[in-house]
Design a protein around this motif. Structure first.
Motif, PDB file in Angstrom:
ATOM      1  N   VAL A 124       0.965  -1.328  -0.148  1.00 20.21           N
ATOM      2  CA  VAL A 124       0.050   0.036   0.015  1.00 20.21           C
ATOM      3  C   VAL A 124       0.981   1.087  -0.145  1.00 20.21           C
ATOM      4  O   VAL A 124       0.570   2.298  -0.580  1.00 20.21           O
ATOM      5  CB  VAL A 124      -0.852  -0.142   1.179  1.00 20.21           C
ATOM      6  CG1 VAL A 124      -1.795   1.267   1.409  1.00 20.21           C
ATOM      7  CG2 VAL A 124      -1.840  -1.191   1.033  1.00 20.21           C
ATOM      8  N   ALA A 125       1.968   1.384   0.916  1.00 21.16           N
ATOM      9  CA  ALA A 125       2.872   2.532   0.799  1.00 21.16           C
ATOM     10  C   ALA A 125       3.620   2.564  -0.497  1.00 21.16           C
ATOM     11  O   ALA A 125       3.501   3.667  -0.712  1.00 21.16           O
ATOM     12  CB  ALA A 125       3.867   2.217   2.226  1.00 21.16           C
ATOM     13  N   GLY A 126       3.990   1.708  -0.882  1.00 23.38           N
ATOM     14  CA  GLY A 126       4.558   1.847  -2.199  1.00 23.38           C
ATOM     15  C   GLY A 126       3.835   2.054  -3.361  1.00 23.38           C
ATOM     16  O   GLY A 126       4.303   3.037  -4.239  1.00 23.38           O
ATOM     17  N   PHE A 127       2.613   1.629  -3.183  1.00 22.96           N
ATOM     18  CA  PHE A 127       1.831   1.962  -4.421  1.00 22.96           C
ATOM     19  C   PHE A 127       1.344   3.529  -4.358  1.00 22.96           C
ATOM     20  O   PHE A 127       1.298   4.258  -5.430  1.00 22.96           O
ATOM     21  CB  PHE A 127       0.509   1.002  -4.374  1.00 22.96           C
ATOM     22  CG  PHE A 127      -0.626   1.512  -5.532  1.00 22.96           C
ATOM     23  CD1 PHE A 127      -0.412   0.963  -6.769  1.00 22.96           C
ATOM     24  CD2 PHE A 127      -1.602   2.086  -5.330  1.00 22.96           C
ATOM     25  CE1 PHE A 127      -1.036   1.256  -7.912  1.00 22.96           C
ATOM     26  CE2 PHE A 127      -2.510   2.288  -6.230  1.00 22.96           C
ATOM     27  CZ  PHE A 127      -2.528   2.006  -7.590  1.00 22.96           C
ATOM     28  N   SER A 128       1.195   4.072  -2.944  1.00 21.71           N
ATOM     29  CA  SER A 128       1.093   5.373  -3.007  1.00 21.71           C
ATOM     30  C   SER A 128       1.935   6.442  -3.290  1.00 21.71           C
ATOM     31  O   SER A 128       1.796   7.280  -4.189  1.00 21.71           O
ATOM     32  CB  SER A 128       0.525   5.494  -1.287  1.00 21.71           C
ATOM     33  OG  SER A 128      -0.382   4.881  -0.844  1.00 21.71           O
ATOM     34  N   VAL A 129       3.188   5.940  -2.998  1.00 24.77           N
ATOM     35  CA  VAL A 129       4.370   6.648  -3.530  1.00 24.77           C
ATOM     36  C   VAL A 129       4.484   6.764  -4.902  1.00 24.77           C
ATOM     37  O   VAL A 129       4.996   7.627  -5.596  1.00 24.77           O
ATOM     38  CB  VAL A 129       5.681   6.171  -2.774  1.00 24.77           C
ATOM     39  CG1 VAL A 129       6.946   6.761  -3.230  1.00 24.77           C
ATOM     40  CG2 VAL A 129       5.801   6.414  -1.353  1.00 24.77           C
ATOM     41  N   LEU A 130       4.345   5.458  -5.600  1.00 23.13           N
ATOM     42  CA  LEU A 130       4.594   5.237  -6.995  1.00 23.13           C
ATOM     43  C   LEU A 130       3.342   6.185  -7.796  1.00 23.13           C
ATOM     44  O   LEU A 130       3.711   6.773  -8.884  1.00 23.13           O
ATOM     45  CB  LEU A 130       4.106   3.774  -7.344  1.00 23.13           C
ATOM     46  CG  LEU A 130       4.385   3.497  -8.993  1.00 23.13           C
ATOM     47  CD1 LEU A 130       5.926   3.773  -9.587  1.00 23.13           C
ATOM     48  CD2 LEU A 130       4.028   2.166  -9.198  1.00 23.13           C
ATOM     49  N   LEU A 131       2.167   6.231  -7.260  1.00 26.66           N
ATOM     50  CA  LEU A 131       1.063   6.792  -7.760  1.00 26.66           C
ATOM     51  C   LEU A 131       1.239   8.335  -7.738  1.00 26.66           C
ATOM     52  O   LEU A 131       1.281   9.287  -8.613  1.00 26.66           O
ATOM     53  CB  LEU A 131      -0.278   6.549  -7.379  1.00 26.66           C
ATOM     54  CG  LEU A 131      -1.555   6.651  -8.093  1.00 26.66           C
ATOM     55  CD1 LEU A 131      -1.610   6.181  -9.409  1.00 26.66           C
ATOM     56  CD2 LEU A 131      -2.788   6.371  -7.214  1.00 26.66           C
TER      57      LEU A 131
END
Length: 534
Positions: free
Chosen positions: A503-510
């Protein structure tokens, strides 16, 4: 002088801090989106674990019922059906004639089952025992005949199988006595309904039935002709009230009846019709016909069981159905040869076979192997896969909505950074004037987007964890209300180790991706024009 990494980080945080309100609103949007994503992922993981736990933790999931195709009934071949039974008028249209003929064939096959059933052979049972992960195989049969206690006789269904191993609820159903000793071919457990029909209605009489002798007859019942005559003469055909002595006398009368037909006040045509019914052709070579063969075995009653609870059909009973047989007489497989093997209509085989797979073993290969033998299996696997597939699809749909909410947040970040670029154009010019290159400006704005994504993602994870606490109890109450019983699962949210970084990685990527376009715009601002910007 070129800008250092620490300067880039400090400048990025400074830009976010100067725009507190705008940054806070952007963070809230990312946090809500991340919370929705984490919540739906956690719920999906938890529900899949719930399905797996509720199925695989129950004994019934690892037990299979194996039967011959069509429940052992092979339809009569069309070539053996009398042509007159399936003839259709040639005046009808061809398609209608074909439909009618097929239906007449089906009706004849349904109403004229073959005398000998197809069974699960002993060779197939041995093959089942050799399958990987198979712990035990229980061969059992159901038979219909009569039970005689003293002088009283009633019809009865007989269950022959491993009771204590494949029917663990038998101990709970015992009213008096004990269960059958494994391998005891002369012991039987009878139901309270059987004894009620024999007139044993009080607890004292039920207790007194333990130790008595019970004769079970399968195939053509004893004094069959007398029973048939009693069914014709008794009110409403209630011939089961005829005792053993009366049935024997009626049998003698039935045997003598054909020679006295001429003395009845009947016409010659009527007498001929009755004689045609009573005169059966003798079996070939002196052998007994299927209808004349029967077996009678004496058992000692060792236990009395209460009737299993009658439940309305519910697909969820596949999880916790009562495996207690509903037959009136229960005996051990050791009695199978005595009761069934000598009857042509049963033969050397089994109407049903129970297979227990090792808990945690590979159930699907066992089912595939059994069906590869040409047998039919009844198990919870198909229902389990169907429920798990539905839960996965629902979870995927909810996750998609959560991702869409994150995309909306990303659009907000893009707008925020665009506005920031416009407001900080002069500041960008100063950075470039003191040595910042386009790449420095680009990474500065990308870093702002990454910081928003990281902080918002972590905040969203916290919100999702808090929201799952009351939701867990609510979901549990809903499911238990539907089931009507307490379930084995205690939590319906799963938090695997991969969920938080995902979730944290997807948020940063987005959010970083959303910052690319405004960051590129900021990096391409000419320094001279930026310094002139008001």
């Amino acid at each position: 002088a070129p800008m250092r990494t620490s300067d880039l980080i400090r400048t990025a945080f400074g830009g976010l801090w100067r725009q507190k309100a705008r940054s806070a609103l952007t963070l809230i949007g990312v946090a809500v989106g991340a919370a929705a994503l984490a919540y739906t992922l956690s719920l999906g993981v938890g529900l899949r674990a719930f399905i797996e736990n509720e199925f695989k933790s129950r004994r019934e999931f690892w037990q299979l019922r194996v039967t011959p195709p069509n429940y052992g009934r092979v339809p009569i071949p069309e070539a053996d059906i009398p042509p007159g039974e399936i003839a259709v008028s040639a005046d009808l249209p061809a398609d209608r004639r074909d439909r009618l003929r097929k239906r007449l064939i089906q009706d004849y096959q349904n109403t004229h089952p073959p005398a000998k059933a197809v069974l699960v052979t002993r060779e197939q049972v041995e093959a089942l025992q050799r399958l990987p992960d198979v712990e035990a195989v229980n061969t059992f049969q159901y038979g219909y005949g009569t039970a005689t206690l003293g002088e009283a006789r009633h019809s009865a269904t007989v269950y022959c199988g491993k009771l204590t191993e494949f029917t663990p609820s038998l101990h709970e159903h015992l009213l008096h006595g004990r269960t059958i000793r494994p391998g005891a071919a002369d012991e039987a457990v009878v139901s309270e309904l059987m004894l009620y029909r024999f007139g044993l209605t009080t607890e004292e009489k039920l207790r007194g039935a333990v130790g008595k002798k019970l004769r079970v007859t399968l195939g053509q019942p004893e004094f069959a002709r007398g029973n048939a005559l009693a069914s014709l003469l008794s009110p409403e055909g209630r011939h089961e009230q005829v005792n053993r002595g009366q049935a024997e006398v009626l049998d003698r009368i039935a045997r003598q009846l054909p020679q006295y037909i001429d003395q009845f006040d009947l016409t010659d045509l009527e007498k001929a019709a009755v004689k045609a019914v009573l005169s059966a052709k003798p079996p070939a070579r002196g052998a007994k016909s299927v209808n004349e063969v029967s077996t009678s075995v004496d058992f000692t009653v060792v236990g009395v069981t209460r009737l299993p609870e009658v439940k309305r059909f519910d697909p969820t009973d596949l999880l916790s159905g009562d495996p207690m047989p509903a037959s009136e007489v229960l005996v051990d497989p050791a009695a199978a040869d005595l009761l069934f093997a000598g009857l042509p209509q049963y033969g050397l085989g089994y109407t049903d076979v129970g297979v227990r797979v090792r808990p945690g073993g590979e159930l699907q290969p066992v089912v595939s192997a059994i069906e590869g033998m040409g047998l039919v299996t009844f198990n919870s696997l198909r229902f389990y896969n169907s429920v798990k597939r539905e839960v996965t699809l629902i979870s995927a749909g909810l996750t998609l909505f959560a991702v869409l909410s994150m995309v909306v947040s990303a659009i907000g970040i893009t707008n925020t950074l665009f506005t920031s670029v416009l407001e900080r154009t002069r500041e960008i010019g100063i950075w470039k004037a003191v040595g910042a290159r386009d790449g420095h400006v680009l990474w500065m704005f990308l870093l702002e987007g990454a910081v928003v994504g990281l902080v918002g993602g972590l905040a969203g994870l916290g919100l999702a964890c808090l929201a799952s606490i009351p939701s867990d109890g609510w979901v549990k109450s809903l499911i238990e209300h539907q089931r009507g019983e307490e379930l084995l699962t205690k939590t319906y949210f799963g938090w695997p180790v991969w969920l938080a970084p995902t979730v944290a990685g997807f948020s940063v990527l987005l959010t970083t991706t959303a910052a690319v376009f405004p960051a590129r715009r900021a990096a391409r601002v000419p320094p001279v024009e930026a310094l002139r910007h008001e």
